[in-house]
Design a protein around this motif. Sequence first.
Motif, PDB file in Angstrom:
ATOM      1  N   CYS A 133       0.822  -1.209   0.000  1.00 44.39           N
ATOM      2  CA  CYS A 133       0.000   0.000   0.000  1.00 44.39           C
ATOM      3  C   CYS A 133       0.859   1.263   0.000  1.00 44.39           C
ATOM      4  N   HIS A 134       1.882   1.255   0.850  1.00 45.50           N
ATOM      5  CA  HIS A 134       2.721   2.449   0.972  1.00 45.50           C
ATOM      6  C   HIS A 134       3.357   2.817  -0.362  1.00 45.50           C
ATOM      7  N   ARG A 135       3.696   1.813  -1.142  1.00 44.84           N
ATOM      8  CA  ARG A 135       4.276   2.103  -2.462  1.00 44.84           C
ATOM      9  C   ARG A 135       3.240   2.756  -3.360  1.00 44.84           C
ATOM     10  N   GLN A 136       2.029   2.166  -3.356  1.00 47.42           N
ATOM     11  CA  GLN A 136       0.974   2.691  -4.229  1.00 47.42           C
ATOM     12  C   GLN A 136       0.540   4.089  -3.814  1.00 47.42           C
TER      13      GLN A 136
ATOM     14  N   LYS B 106      13.075  -3.886 -17.767  1.00 49.39           N
ATOM     15  CA  LYS B 106      12.301  -2.925 -18.558  1.00 49.39           C
ATOM     16  C   LYS B 106      10.790  -3.035 -18.316  1.00 49.39           C
ATOM     17  N   ASP B 107      10.309  -4.239 -17.957  1.00 50.17           N
ATOM     18  CA  ASP B 107       8.860  -4.419 -17.778  1.00 50.17           C
ATOM     19  C   ASP B 107       8.401  -4.165 -16.344  1.00 50.17           C
ATOM     20  N   SER B 108       9.250  -3.592 -15.525  1.00 47.56           N
ATOM     21  CA  SER B 108       8.869  -3.435 -14.122  1.00 47.56           C
ATOM     22  C   SER B 108       9.026  -1.991 -13.702  1.00 47.56           C
ATOM     23  N   ASP B 109       7.998  -1.443 -13.036  1.00 49.20           N
ATOM     24  CA  ASP B 109       8.118  -0.057 -12.583  1.00 49.20           C
ATOM     25  C   ASP B 109       8.907   0.021 -11.278  1.00 49.20           C
ATOM     26  N   VAL B 238      20.624 -27.409 -14.050  1.00 51.06           N
ATOM     27  CA  VAL B 238      21.770 -28.272 -13.725  1.00 51.06           C
ATOM     28  C   VAL B 238      21.414 -29.378 -12.716  1.00 51.06           C
ATOM     29  N   GLY B 239      20.270 -30.021 -12.971  1.00 50.44           N
ATOM     30  CA  GLY B 239      19.875 -31.143 -12.123  1.00 50.44           C
ATOM     31  C   GLY B 239      19.037 -30.736 -10.929  1.00 50.44           C
ATOM     32  N   GLY B 240      18.737 -29.449 -10.815  1.00 51.04           N
ATOM     33  CA  GLY B 240      17.901 -28.977  -9.704  1.00 51.04           C
ATOM     34  C   GLY B 240      18.731 -28.602  -8.495  1.00 51.04           C
ATOM     35  N   SER B 241      18.157 -27.752  -7.650  1.00 50.69           N
ATOM     36  CA  SER B 241      18.882 -27.319  -6.457  1.00 50.69           C
ATOM     37  C   SER B 241      17.916 -27.123  -5.292  1.00 50.69           C
ATOM     38  N   ALA B 242      18.481 -27.093  -4.090  1.00 49.32           N
ATOM     39  CA  ALA B 242      17.673 -26.925  -2.876  1.00 49.32           C
ATOM     40  C   ALA B 242      17.091 -25.518  -2.808  1.00 49.32           C
ATOM     41  N   TRP B 243      17.854 -24.551  -3.291  1.00 49.57           N
ATOM     42  CA  TRP B 243      17.375 -23.165  -3.341  1.00 49.57           C
ATOM     43  C   TRP B 243      16.777 -22.941  -4.717  1.00 49.57           C
ATOM     44  N   MET B 244      15.567 -22.384  -4.755  1.00 52.36           N
ATOM     45  CA  MET B 244      14.876 -22.160  -6.023  1.00 52.36           C
ATOM     46  C   MET B 244      14.299 -20.753  -6.028  1.00 52.36           C
ATOM     47  N   TYR B 245      14.086 -20.227  -7.234  1.00 58.41           N
ATOM     48  CA  TYR B 245      13.598 -18.851  -7.353  1.00 58.41           C
ATOM     49  C   TYR B 245      12.322 -18.793  -8.184  1.00 58.41           C
ATOM     50  N   ILE B 246      11.390 -17.918  -7.778  1.00 56.85           N
ATOM     51  CA  ILE B 246      10.311 -17.516  -8.672  1.00 56.85           C
ATOM     52  C   ILE B 246      10.354 -15.995  -8.783  1.00 56.85           C
ATOM     53  N   ALA B 247       9.898 -15.471  -9.934  1.00 55.94           N
ATOM     54  CA  ALA B 247      10.074 -14.042 -10.194  1.00 55.94           C
ATOM     55  C   ALA B 247       8.932 -13.498 -11.029  1.00 55.94           C
ATOM     56  N   GLY B 248       8.837 -12.176 -11.043  1.00 59.94           N
ATOM     57  CA  GLY B 248       7.794 -11.513 -11.812  1.00 59.94           C
ATOM     58  C   GLY B 248       8.242 -11.097 -13.204  1.00 59.94           C
ATOM     59  N   VAL B 249       9.543 -11.112 -13.445  1.00 62.51           N
ATOM     60  CA  VAL B 249      10.072 -10.745 -14.766  1.00 62.51           C
ATOM     61  C   VAL B 249      11.001 -11.868 -15.228  1.00 62.51           C
ATOM     62  N   PRO B 250      11.271 -11.953 -16.553  1.00 61.52           N
ATOM     63  CA  PRO B 250      12.115 -13.058 -17.037  1.00 61.52           C
ATOM     64  C   PRO B 250      13.455 -13.130 -16.301  1.00 61.52           C
ATOM     65  N   PHE B 251      13.880 -14.346 -16.007  1.00 63.24           N
ATOM     66  CA  PHE B 251      15.081 -14.547 -15.199  1.00 63.24           C
ATOM     67  C   PHE B 251      16.336 -13.943 -15.836  1.00 63.24           C
ATOM     68  N   GLU B 252      16.387 -13.934 -17.178  1.00 68.57           N
ATOM     69  CA  GLU B 252      17.603 -13.401 -17.810  1.00 68.57           C
ATOM     70  C   GLU B 252      17.748 -11.899 -17.549  1.00 68.57           C
ATOM     71  N   GLU B 253      16.640 -11.224 -17.222  1.00 67.58           N
ATOM     72  CA  GLU B 253      16.736  -9.796 -16.908  1.00 67.58           C
ATOM     73  C   GLU B 253      17.208  -9.551 -15.473  1.00 67.58           C
ATOM     74  N   LEU B 254      17.365 -10.634 -14.722  1.00 67.44           N
ATOM     75  CA  LEU B 254      17.793 -10.517 -13.330  1.00 67.44           C
ATOM     76  C   LEU B 254      19.163 -11.165 -13.123  1.00 67.44           C
ATOM     77  N   GLY B 255      19.905 -11.288 -14.218  1.00 70.69           N
ATOM     78  CA  GLY B 255      21.269 -11.792 -14.110  1.00 70.69           C
ATOM     79  C   GLY B 255      21.383 -13.297 -13.935  1.00 70.69           C
ATOM     80  N   PHE B 256      20.261 -14.034 -14.073  1.00 77.59           N
ATOM     81  CA  PHE B 256      20.347 -15.493 -13.990  1.00 77.59           C
ATOM     82  C   PHE B 256      20.913 -16.034 -15.300  1.00 77.59           C
ATOM     83  N   ASP B 257      21.700 -17.082 -15.212  1.00 78.99           N
ATOM     84  CA  ASP B 257      22.176 -17.745 -16.413  1.00 78.99           C
ATOM     85  C   ASP B 257      21.100 -18.726 -16.862  1.00 78.99           C
ATOM     86  N   THR B 258      20.331 -18.312 -17.881  1.00 76.41           N
ATOM     87  CA  THR B 258      19.244 -19.178 -18.349  1.00 76.41           C
ATOM     88  C   THR B 258      19.703 -20.091 -19.477  1.00 76.41           C
TER      89      THR B 258
END
Lengths: 175, 313
Positions: A133-136, B106-109, B238-258
């Motif tokens: 909210c604070h951001r918006q 670029k797709d994120s404010d 690379v066979g999967g890992s214990a630490w995993m990521y989800i994101a709102g923008v494509p991973f290559e835009e966040l410095g991940f090696d895709t």
Amino acid sequence: MFGVSNWHMKGLLLLLLTLLLPMGVYAMDAPESVTIDTIAKYYEPVEFDHAMHMDVAEDCSVCHHHTTGTGATNPYCSKCHSENRESATVACQGCHSADPFSAESIRRQGELNLFHDDLIGLKGAYHENCLGCHRQMDGPTGCEDCHAKTDAGERLYHSGKYAPEPSTHSAAEHE
Amino acid sequence: MSKVSRRKFLAGSLAGGVAAMLAPVKKVLASGDFRGFPDGMGVLVDLTRCVGCRSCEAACNKEQGLPAPDLPFDDDSVFDETFHHGTQKRRTTEKAYTVVNRYEPKDSDQPVYRKVQCNHCNEPACLTSCFVKAYTKTNEGAVIYDEHVCVGCRTCMVACPHNIPAYAYSKVIDPVVKKCIFCYDTRVSKGRPPACVEICPAEALTFGKRKDLLRLARARIKSSPEKYQQEIYGEHTVGGSAWMYIAGVPFEELGFDTTLPNEPIINNVKGFLGMVPMVLAIWPALFTGFHLLATKNKDHDHHDDSHTGEGEK
Ligand code: SF4
Ligand code: SF4
């Protein structure tokens, strides 16, 4: 005999609930301000201006989801929580655990038949809700805009009186 | 030490080298596709939640007893630091087992922040490449290492697809690997979340069993498809890992090696192992040399220098 003690139990529970809940069950009982201090460690407790936020948010469900009797707005939640009935607890910590990765919480993550298996913890809930909210609405978003660091906090972050000696370190280009 | 016994020592270390190089390969081949221990723990990093506060860096520094940072952990100016002419953001070092970097996709404010640390691979390239077997993948999913076994050869540094292991260069004689160990000794082995997870104010980090986290990640993506990318980075990479990521923008835009394959790195290394005879001939000799150099002043100071240096050739 059994009935009587049952009533006693209920009375005691009710009493306990009223004592423990920082917020009343009904919106008209809503507190003017709430001190958020259950998880304060590296930051000072937050004196939350509840009345002001009620004015801004207008609808209780913006923060309290379906618990204050307004029904859930999120279509996913309203599958179960469409009825306008107050919940027994409306305080954040009534549902959001202050210890979200306890053995019990981790066991719940694996419960296939459980809704709320991905229930965010108390600290996460506060920040997700407040910061969103604070951001918006151009509210404060910096950590110390809402809570000042404690001495333990400054020690942990190596800031304030524990800040490193200014060195030749420059935040520009390294080779 | 006579010439003969040194030759024997060399031969011994050659045989040891062969065994050490071949053993993990055999194990991996025999076990087929290894996708981590069934009850292995993990962390799901939800980059849509991270606020870039660097609290995780501070908590890691304290938990692991690392040296004081150059700048306070609440100093934002580190996000402007770049290396190699602006192409590289901050990386993990011997003094910082985790770092948070800022990206402006670029797709994120909003800027997007990404925490980097060892991903604790299911089939760790660092482990399979280490010929002295300094690394262990524990039942809990942590990839840990034994500093006393590490000879500082830096092979794992080259092998790691995520550029994680760093070296304590400050120790000139005996550099050893330094990296995130998933707070194994102090926390994860006792069922408690790592320090970074515990401190994260936004709960961008969720600790749990890897198999449950995968389910939760899929559920988050499914319930808010407009908010998330479809992929879970680290589910197969690379066979999967214990630490995993989800994101709102494509991973290559966040410095991940895709561009990394889903195959574990060891499968690529098999080709490399074809040239092992040569490597094996050189490395044991090299390390025998190191060993002799390192020990000559302790045990053999009655020998002359030319004699002791022979192992190096
Ligand atoms: S990320 Fe690198 S250091 Fe960590 S387990 Fe995988 S290969 Fe090893
Ligand atoms: S503590 Fe959490 S929110 Fe803060 S930078 Fe680390 S991962 Fe992001």
